[in-house]
Design an enzyme around this catalytic site. Structure first.
Site, PDB file in Angstrom:
ATOM      1  N   ALA A   1       0.871  -1.172   0.000  1.00 25.68           N
ATOM      2  CA  ALA A   1       0.000   0.000   0.000  1.00 25.68           C
ATOM      3  C   ALA A   1       0.912   1.228   0.000  1.00 25.68           C
ATOM      4  O   ALA A   1       2.077   1.157   0.408  1.00 25.68           O
ATOM      5  CB  ALA A   1      -0.892  -0.022   1.229  1.00 25.68           C
TER       6      ALA A   1
ATOM      7  N   GLU B   1      -0.811  -9.081  -0.632  1.00 29.67           N
ATOM      8  CA  GLU B   1      -2.227  -9.318  -0.314  1.00 29.67           C
ATOM      9  C   GLU B   1      -3.094  -9.256  -1.567  1.00 29.67           C
ATOM     10  O   GLU B   1      -4.026 -10.051  -1.730  1.00 29.67           O
ATOM     11  CB  GLU B   1      -2.685  -8.300   0.742  1.00 29.67           C
ATOM     12  CG  GLU B   1      -1.990  -8.553   2.073  1.00 29.67           C
ATOM     13  CD  GLU B   1      -2.184  -7.425   3.082  1.00 29.67           C
ATOM     14  OE1 GLU B   1      -1.953  -6.257   2.724  1.00 29.67           O
ATOM     15  OE2 GLU B   1      -2.572  -7.715   4.222  1.00 29.67           O
TER      16      GLU B   1
ATOM     17  N   GLY C   1       0.533  -4.858   0.973  1.00 32.88           N
ATOM     18  CA  GLY C   1      -0.683  -4.882   0.164  1.00 32.88           C
ATOM     19  C   GLY C   1      -0.472  -5.512  -1.204  1.00 32.88           C
ATOM     20  O   GLY C   1      -1.417  -6.029  -1.806  1.00 32.88           O
TER      21      GLY C   1
ATOM     22  N   GLU D   1       4.775  -5.006   7.035  1.00 31.89           N
ATOM     23  CA  GLU D   1       4.059  -3.945   7.763  1.00 31.89           C
ATOM     24  C   GLU D   1       4.627  -3.739   9.163  1.00 31.89           C
ATOM     25  O   GLU D   1       4.633  -2.621   9.685  1.00 31.89           O
ATOM     26  CB  GLU D   1       2.570  -4.283   7.863  1.00 31.89           C
ATOM     27  CG  GLU D   1       1.802  -4.171   6.546  1.00 31.89           C
ATOM     28  CD  GLU D   1       1.795  -5.441   5.717  1.00 31.89           C
ATOM     29  OE1 GLU D   1       2.615  -6.357   5.976  1.00 31.89           O
ATOM     30  OE2 GLU D   1       0.959  -5.521   4.794  1.00 31.89           O
TER      31      GLU D   1
HETATM   32  C1  HXC Z   1       5.058   4.405  -1.289  1.00 36.11           C
HETATM   33  C2  HXC Z   1       6.938   3.439  -2.160  1.00 36.11           C
HETATM   34  C3  HXC Z   1       6.588   2.190  -1.599  1.00 36.11           C
HETATM   35  C4  HXC Z   1       5.366   2.115  -0.866  1.00 36.11           C
HETATM   36  C5  HXC Z   1       8.448   1.968  -2.639  1.00 36.11           C
HETATM   37  N1  HXC Z   1       8.102   3.248  -2.784  1.00 36.11           N
HETATM   38  N2  HXC Z   1       7.548   1.299  -1.920  1.00 36.11           N
HETATM   39  N3  HXC Z   1       6.170   4.522  -2.000  1.00 36.11           N
HETATM   40  N4  HXC Z   1       4.650   3.246  -0.740  1.00 36.11           N
HETATM   41  N5  HXC Z   1       4.917   0.962  -0.334  1.00 36.11           N
HETATM   42  C6  HXC Z   1       8.815   4.309  -3.499  1.00 36.11           C
HETATM   43  C7  HXC Z   1      10.030   4.789  -2.735  1.00 36.11           C
HETATM   44  O1  HXC Z   1       9.669   5.724  -1.771  1.00 36.11           O
HETATM   45  C8  HXC Z   1      10.855   5.373  -3.843  1.00 36.11           C
HETATM   46  O2  HXC Z   1      10.341   6.662  -4.171  1.00 36.11           O
HETATM   47  C9  HXC Z   1      10.563   4.476  -5.025  1.00 36.11           C
HETATM   48  O3  HXC Z   1       9.329   3.814  -4.726  1.00 36.11           O
HETATM   49  C10 HXC Z   1      11.638   3.426  -5.216  1.00 36.11           C
HETATM   50  O4  HXC Z   1      11.810   2.738  -4.003  1.00 36.11           O
HETATM   51  P1  HXC Z   1      13.264   2.487  -3.326  1.00 36.11           P
HETATM   52  O5  HXC Z   1      13.036   2.215  -1.908  1.00 36.11           O
HETATM   53  O6  HXC Z   1      14.181   3.613  -3.676  1.00 36.11           O
HETATM   54  O7  HXC Z   1      13.724   1.189  -4.130  1.00 36.11           O
HETATM   55  P2  HXC Z   1      14.709   0.036  -3.632  1.00 36.11           P
HETATM   56  O8  HXC Z   1      15.881   0.634  -2.905  1.00 36.11           O
HETATM   57  O9  HXC Z   1      14.939  -0.820  -4.826  1.00 36.11           O
HETATM   58  O10 HXC Z   1      13.888  -0.793  -2.524  1.00 36.11           O
HETATM   59  C11 HXC Z   1      12.744  -1.533  -2.902  1.00 36.11           C
HETATM   60  C12 HXC Z   1      11.934  -1.912  -1.639  1.00 36.11           C
HETATM   61  C13 HXC Z   1      11.607  -0.644  -0.818  1.00 36.11           C
HETATM   62  C14 HXC Z   1      12.720  -2.909  -0.785  1.00 36.11           C
HETATM   63  C15 HXC Z   1      10.658  -2.619  -2.142  1.00 36.11           C
HETATM   64  O11 HXC Z   1      11.047   0.318  -1.696  1.00 36.11           O
HETATM   65  C16 HXC Z   1      10.626  -0.886   0.288  1.00 36.11           C
HETATM   66  O12 HXC Z   1      10.971  -1.443   1.322  1.00 36.11           O
HETATM   67  N6  HXC Z   1       9.391  -0.425   0.082  1.00 36.11           N
HETATM   68  C17 HXC Z   1       8.340  -0.493   1.119  1.00 36.11           C
HETATM   69  C18 HXC Z   1       7.823  -1.910   1.291  1.00 36.11           C
HETATM   70  C19 HXC Z   1       6.774  -1.964   2.357  1.00 36.11           C
HETATM   71  O13 HXC Z   1       7.028  -1.660   3.540  1.00 36.11           O
HETATM   72  N7  HXC Z   1       5.573  -2.346   1.976  1.00 36.11           N
HETATM   73  C20 HXC Z   1       4.425  -2.445   2.884  1.00 36.11           C
HETATM   74  C21 HXC Z   1       3.645  -1.166   2.880  1.00 36.11           C
HETATM   75  S1  HXC Z   1       2.422  -1.178   4.094  1.00 36.11           S
HETATM   76  P3  HXC Z   1      11.286   7.966  -4.181  1.00 36.11           P
HETATM   77  O14 HXC Z   1      10.329   9.081  -4.411  1.00 36.11           O
HETATM   78  O15 HXC Z   1      12.016   8.002  -2.894  1.00 36.11           O
HETATM   79  O16 HXC Z   1      12.198   7.723  -5.352  1.00 36.11           O
HETATM   80  C22 HXC Z   1       1.177  -2.036   3.434  1.00 36.11           C
HETATM   81  C23 HXC Z   1      -0.032  -2.143   4.304  1.00 36.11           C
HETATM   82  C24 HXC Z   1      -1.030  -3.037   3.684  1.00 36.11           C
HETATM   83  O17 HXC Z   1       1.220  -2.547   2.369  1.00 36.11           O
HETATM   84  C25 HXC Z   1      -2.329  -2.901   4.393  1.00 36.11           C
HETATM   85  C26 HXC Z   1      -3.485  -3.379   3.550  1.00 36.11           C
HETATM   86  C27 HXC Z   1      -3.395  -3.105   2.111  1.00 36.11           C
END
Ligand code: HXC
Length: 257
Positions: free
Chosen positions: A65, A111, A108, A131
């Site tokens: 998400a 999911e 998400g 998360e």
């Molecule tokens: C918003 C995101 C994002 C996310 C990545 N980006 N994941 N933006 N929400 N979930 C954005 C980053 O901010 C970045 O933008 C760009 O995408 C590239 O990501 P990087 O981190 O620079 O890439 P990389 O170093 O290759 O790392 C990849 C990654 C990392 C390991 C996947 O991006 C990451 O850990 N993302 C978050 C994963 C996460 O925690 N997901 C769960 C979310 S909570 P900029 O602008 O900085 O370039 C969730 C709740 C679900 O899903 C509840 C019900 C649906």
């Protein structure tokens, strides 16, 4: 102008939905998920469509998400809007759905993939429920569908540590149905969807409903439900065609009725 967050196309009887927010690794914001739900509803209702493929890019199916959208939300915001409730519509689609997952399927994203009927993974796929690293827990089935798919040990491991699992581990655990080389992912998923879409649609829909029912009811009820659906298929033209084609040693031409 920003490109559309969801690309849709059809190939024969298959609809293909491509998540398209490359700048955010396909992070699922409300706009994108509304489009996904709208497209699933539209193609589910379209009699020319027999199956739906949901995919992302080679780098990310979806990295979760959208954290930037959630960051400043309050309890009242998320409770009153029942944040994420609509996303479940993907799981309730009556037409079959196949997730074609390459790269990250996190939070998400994982999911959403699990809301599809089955997942075909590229060999570079990575699944996880990170998360916990953000101070929250899965909100769209990660603790429920993942546990049903892979069992308590792995679900606890993934939800509590936030670690990722690769495609090979995901297949071994029963989360994905097959793993293919990344450059064959989309064609494999579309091929599977085409195959499904050309079978008798009522039979396909009932098979899907029956498998899903097994997660909801005791075995005896499930067996009875399956048997009743099986009986009902003898009211279709496609049952006559399918069995006659077998006896006549020819390919069946299903009319989806
Ligand atoms: C918003 C995101 C994002 C996310 C990545 N980006 N994941 N933006 N929400 N979930 C954005 C980053 O901010 C970045 O933008 C760009 O995408 C590239 O990501 P990087 O981190 O620079 O890439 P990389 O170093 O290759 O790392 C990849 C990654 C990392 C390991 C996947 O991006 C990451 O850990 N993302 C978050 C994963 C996460 O925690 N997901 C769960 C979310 S909570 P900029 O602008 O900085 O370039 C969730 C709740 C679900 O899903 C509840 C019900 C649906």
């Amino acid at each position: 102008m920003a490109s559309k967050p969801l690309k849709t196309e059809t190939r024969g009887r298959v609809a293909i939905l491509t998540l398209n927010r490359p700048e955010a690794l396909n992070a699922l914001n409300s706009e994108l998920m509304n489009e996904v739900c709208d497209a699933v509803a539209k193609y589910s209702a379209d009699e020319k469509i027999g199956a739906i493929v949901i995919t992302g890019s080679e780098k990310a199916f979806a990295a979760g998400a959208d954290i930037k959208e959630m960051q400043d939300q309050t309890y009242m915001d998320v409770f009153m809007s029942d944040f994420f409730a609509r996303w479940n519509e993907v799981a309730y689609a009556r037409k079959p759905t196949v997730a074609a997952v390459a790269g990250y399927a996190l939070g998400g994203g994982c999911e959403l993939a699990m809301m599809c009927d089955f997942i075909i993974a590229a060999d570079n796929a990575k699944f996880g429920q990170p998360e916990i690293t953000l101070g929250v827990i899965p909100g769209m089935g990660g603790s429920q569908r993942l546990t049903r798919a892979v069992g308590k040990a792995k679900a606890m491991d993934l939800c509590l540590t936030g670690r990722m699992m690769d495609a090979e581990e995901a297949e071994r655990s029963g989360l994905v149905s097959r793993v293919v080389p990344a450059d064959e992912l989309l064609e494999t998923a579309i091929g599977a969807a085409e195959k499904i879409a050309n079978f008798s649609l009522p039979a396909v829909m009932m098979a899907k409903e029956s498998v899903n029912r097994s997660f909801e009811v005791p075995l005896d009820e499930g067996l009875r439900f399956e048997r009743r659906l099986f009986h009902s298929l003898f009211a279709t033209e496609d049952q006559k065609e399918g069995m006659t084609a077998f006896v006549e040693k020819r390919k069946a031409g299903f009319k989806h009725r």
